[in-house]
Design a protein around this motif. Structure first.
Motif, mmCIF file in Angstrom:
data_model
loop_
_atom_site.group_PDB
_atom_site.id
_atom_site.type_symbol
_atom_site.label_atom_id
_atom_site.label_comp_id
_atom_site.label_asym_id
_atom_site.label_seq_id
_atom_site.Cartn_x
_atom_site.Cartn_y
_atom_site.Cartn_z
ATOM 1 N N PHE A 82 1.000 -1.214 -0.153
ATOM 2 C CA PHE A 82 -0.151 -0.023 -0.491
ATOM 3 C C PHE A 82 0.779 1.085 -0.277
ATOM 4 C CE2 PHE A 82 -2.807 3.257 1.646
ATOM 5 C CZ PHE A 82 -3.821 3.505 0.942
ATOM 6 N N TYR A 83 1.573 1.710 0.911
ATOM 7 C CA TYR A 83 3.156 2.609 1.093
ATOM 8 C C TYR A 83 3.949 2.570 0.042
ATOM 9 C CZ TYR A 83 -0.239 4.827 4.662
ATOM 10 O OH TYR A 83 -0.819 5.402 5.002
ATOM 11 N N GLY A 84 3.472 1.435 -0.892
ATOM 12 C CA GLY A 84 5.423 0.639 -1.083
ATOM 13 C C GLY A 84 6.069 2.336 -2.303
ATOM 14 N N VAL A 85 5.063 3.412 -2.336
ATOM 15 C CA VAL A 85 6.056 4.602 -3.169
ATOM 16 C C VAL A 85 6.751 5.060 -1.785
ATOM 17 C CG1 VAL A 85 3.833 5.897 -2.434
ATOM 18 C CG2 VAL A 85 5.305 6.812 -4.326
ATOM 19 N N HIS A 86 6.769 4.934 -1.377
ATOM 20 C CA HIS A 86 7.695 5.191 0.070
ATOM 21 C C HIS A 86 8.150 4.617 0.677
ATOM 22 C CE1 HIS A 86 4.902 9.215 0.889
ATOM 23 N NE2 HIS A 86 3.984 7.857 1.106
ATOM 24 N N ARG A 87 8.792 3.571 -0.315
ATOM 25 C CA ARG A 87 9.455 2.070 -0.109
ATOM 26 C C ARG A 87 11.276 2.947 0.102
ATOM 27 N NH1 ARG A 87 9.221 -3.004 -0.585
ATOM 28 N NH2 ARG A 87 7.006 -1.899 -1.485
ATOM 29 N N PRO A 136 13.229 6.837 4.656
ATOM 30 C CA PRO A 136 13.915 6.990 6.243
ATOM 31 C C PRO A 136 12.812 6.686 6.887
ATOM 32 C CG PRO A 136 14.112 8.802 5.508
ATOM 33 C CD PRO A 136 13.410 8.437 4.451
ATOM 34 N N PHE A 137 11.841 6.964 6.993
ATOM 35 C CA PHE A 137 10.441 6.415 7.719
ATOM 36 C C PHE A 137 9.440 5.672 7.570
ATOM 37 C CE2 PHE A 137 8.349 9.626 4.852
ATOM 38 C CZ PHE A 137 7.825 9.355 4.579
ATOM 39 N N PHE A 138 9.888 4.638 6.249
ATOM 40 C CA PHE A 138 9.269 3.114 5.662
ATOM 41 C C PHE A 138 9.637 2.147 6.447
ATOM 42 C CE2 PHE A 138 8.278 -0.155 3.177
ATOM 43 C CZ PHE A 138 7.815 -0.379 2.472
ATOM 44 N N SER A 175 9.483 2.154 9.608
ATOM 45 C CA SER A 175 8.879 2.611 11.115
ATOM 46 C C SER A 175 7.096 2.429 10.467
ATOM 47 C CB SER A 175 8.605 4.233 11.658
ATOM 48 O OG SER A 175 8.225 4.705 12.791
ATOM 49 N N LEU A 176 6.263 3.146 8.650
ATOM 50 C CA LEU A 176 5.361 3.297 9.113
ATOM 51 C C LEU A 176 4.807 1.851 8.866
ATOM 52 C CD1 LEU A 176 2.951 5.567 7.770
ATOM 53 C CD2 LEU A 176 4.359 4.919 5.821
ATOM 54 N N VAL A 177 5.172 1.313 8.303
ATOM 55 C CA VAL A 177 4.828 0.013 8.069
ATOM 56 C C VAL A 177 4.592 -0.527 9.399
ATOM 57 C CG1 VAL A 177 5.535 -3.015 7.341
ATOM 58 C CG2 VAL A 177 6.222 -0.257 5.818
ATOM 59 N N SER A 223 0.783 12.601 15.483
ATOM 60 C CA SER A 223 2.358 12.930 15.634
ATOM 61 C C SER A 223 2.452 12.920 13.733
ATOM 62 C CB SER A 223 3.384 12.060 15.773
ATOM 63 O OG SER A 223 3.129 10.844 16.006
ATOM 64 N N LYS A 224 2.990 13.612 13.175
ATOM 65 C CA LYS A 224 3.588 13.562 12.051
ATOM 66 C C LYS A 224 3.796 12.182 11.203
ATOM 67 C CE LYS A 224 6.454 14.965 8.439
ATOM 68 N NZ LYS A 224 7.006 16.027 8.022
ATOM 69 N N GLU A 225 4.285 11.002 11.683
ATOM 70 C CA GLU A 225 3.677 9.250 11.557
ATOM 71 C C GLU A 225 2.155 9.185 12.213
ATOM 72 O OE1 GLU A 225 6.237 5.432 11.029
ATOM 73 O OE2 GLU A 225 5.757 5.635 13.755
ATOM 74 N N ARG A 226 1.711 9.049 12.708
ATOM 75 C CA ARG A 226 0.825 9.026 14.153
ATOM 76 C C ARG A 226 -0.613 9.789 13.813
ATOM 77 N NH1 ARG A 226 1.572 4.160 17.955
ATOM 78 N NH2 ARG A 226 -0.267 4.938 18.729
ATOM 79 N N ASN A 227 -0.503 9.493 12.625
ATOM 80 C CA ASN A 227 -1.876 11.172 12.030
ATOM 81 C C ASN A 227 -3.049 10.640 11.870
ATOM 82 O OD1 ASN A 227 -0.852 9.870 9.609
ATOM 83 N ND2 ASN A 227 -0.156 11.616 8.771
ATOM 84 N N ALA A 228 -3.666 10.012 12.500
ATOM 85 C CA ALA A 228 -5.124 9.159 12.927
ATOM 86 C C ALA A 228 -5.978 9.028 11.377
ATOM 87 C CB ALA A 228 -5.933 10.785 13.049
ATOM 88 N N ILE A 229 -5.489 9.629 10.250
ATOM 89 C CA ILE A 229 -6.286 9.027 8.870
ATOM 90 C C ILE A 229 -5.500 9.064 7.503
ATOM 91 C CG2 ILE A 229 -6.847 11.483 8.861
ATOM 92 C CD1 ILE A 229 -9.636 10.378 7.511
ATOM 93 N N HIS A 230 -5.779 8.694 7.188
ATOM 94 C CA HIS A 230 -4.656 8.405 4.927
ATOM 95 C C HIS A 230 -6.203 9.102 4.693
ATOM 96 C CE1 HIS A 230 -3.037 7.421 1.869
ATOM 97 N NE2 HIS A 230 -4.040 7.057 1.767
ATOM 98 N N ALA A 231 -5.892 9.617 3.439
ATOM 99 C CA ALA A 231 -6.451 9.943 2.677
ATOM 100 C C ALA A 231 -5.834 9.584 1.317
ATOM 101 C CB ALA A 231 -6.699 11.498 2.369
HETATM 102 P P1 CMP Z 1 -0.230 9.593 4.576
HETATM 103 O O1 CMP Z 1 -1.005 10.711 4.906
HETATM 104 O O2 CMP Z 1 -1.360 7.666 5.025
HETATM 105 O O3 CMP Z 1 1.361 8.770 3.811
HETATM 106 C C1 CMP Z 1 2.146 8.260 4.511
HETATM 107 C C2 CMP Z 1 2.270 8.203 5.350
HETATM 108 O O4 CMP Z 1 3.493 8.128 5.773
HETATM 109 C C3 CMP Z 1 1.855 9.715 6.369
HETATM 110 O O5 CMP Z 1 0.477 9.273 6.245
HETATM 111 C C4 CMP Z 1 2.449 9.517 7.682
HETATM 112 O O6 CMP Z 1 1.717 8.814 8.442
HETATM 113 C C5 CMP Z 1 3.926 9.217 7.216
HETATM 114 N N1 CMP Z 1 4.711 10.109 7.063
HETATM 115 C C6 CMP Z 1 5.066 10.763 6.343
HETATM 116 N N2 CMP Z 1 6.445 12.335 6.538
HETATM 117 C C7 CMP Z 1 6.622 11.385 7.264
HETATM 118 C C8 CMP Z 1 7.597 11.518 8.002
HETATM 119 N N3 CMP Z 1 9.189 12.279 7.306
HETATM 120 N N4 CMP Z 1 8.642 10.828 9.643
HETATM 121 C C9 CMP Z 1 7.206 10.302 9.606
HETATM 122 N N5 CMP Z 1 6.075 9.315 8.806
HETATM 123 C C10 CMP Z 1 5.838 10.024 7.729
#
Ligand code: CMP
Length: 139
Positions: free
Chosen positions: A48-53, A56-58, A60-62, A108-116
């Motif tokens: 799902f998040y392949g574009v971010h592979r 550096p945060f990949f 942790s995001l997974v 937080s930036k990672e734990r940001n509640a919702i994706h769109a």
């Molecule tokens: P989302 O809109 O789901 O798309 C990619 C996700 O990666 C983003 O929300 C965040 O949860 C996470 N993300 C994006 N940038 C960062 C970052 N700099 N540090 C940590 N997580 C990030």
């Protein structure tokens, strides 16, 4: 009318904020067409998040996105993709406009509640990732 995909992320599901978020989306005029609670496995989250592979945060995001259940919702509205991105606010809740979902509910930036979804093309692909045609219903 167009469609987009929202994922209410593990932070907002674990803290029981998902009901308030679904209500917020409804009050903003989004109609649900598909809805489910599921838990992503590692392969699904990586795909799902392949574009971010390469980011550096990949890893942790997974790890975060597989840490607990998510609530996935296919939404319909006028200009659904751009409208939903306005309603959820900036990726980092510290930068999100007042009253947006991330300003209200994200940690937080990672734990940001919702994706769109970020484009109509990706919305079609992301809805197809979670729902079959038969799963998408009108009220
Ligand atoms: P989302 O809109 O789901 O798309 C990619 C996700 O990666 C983003 O929300 C965040 O949860 C996470 N993300 C994006 N940038 C960062 C970052 N700099 N540090 C940590 N997580 C990030």
């Amino acid at each position: 009318m167009t469609r987009t995909l929202a994922i209410i992320k593990p932070d907002a599901v674990a803290s029981r904020k998902f009901g308030a978020i679904l209500d917020h989306l409804s009050r903003e005029g989004f109609a649900p067409r598909g809805l489910k609670m599921t838990r992503l496995n590692r392969a699904q989250a990586e795909a799902f998040y392949g574009v971010h592979r390469e980011r550096p945060f990949f890893p942790s995001l997974v790890s975060f996105m597989t840490s607990g259940p998510v609530v996935v919702v296919a939404l319909e509205a006028e200009s659904a993709v751009s409208r939903l991105r306005e309603v959820i606010g900036a990726t980092d809740p510290a930068e999100a406009d007042e009253g947006t979902i991330r300003a209200l509910y994200a940690e937080s930036k990672e734990r940001n509640a919702i994706h769109a979804s970020d484009s109509d093309e990706n919305a079609v692909a992301e809805i197809g990732f979670f729902f079959s045609k038969a799963d998408l219903l009108s009220l």
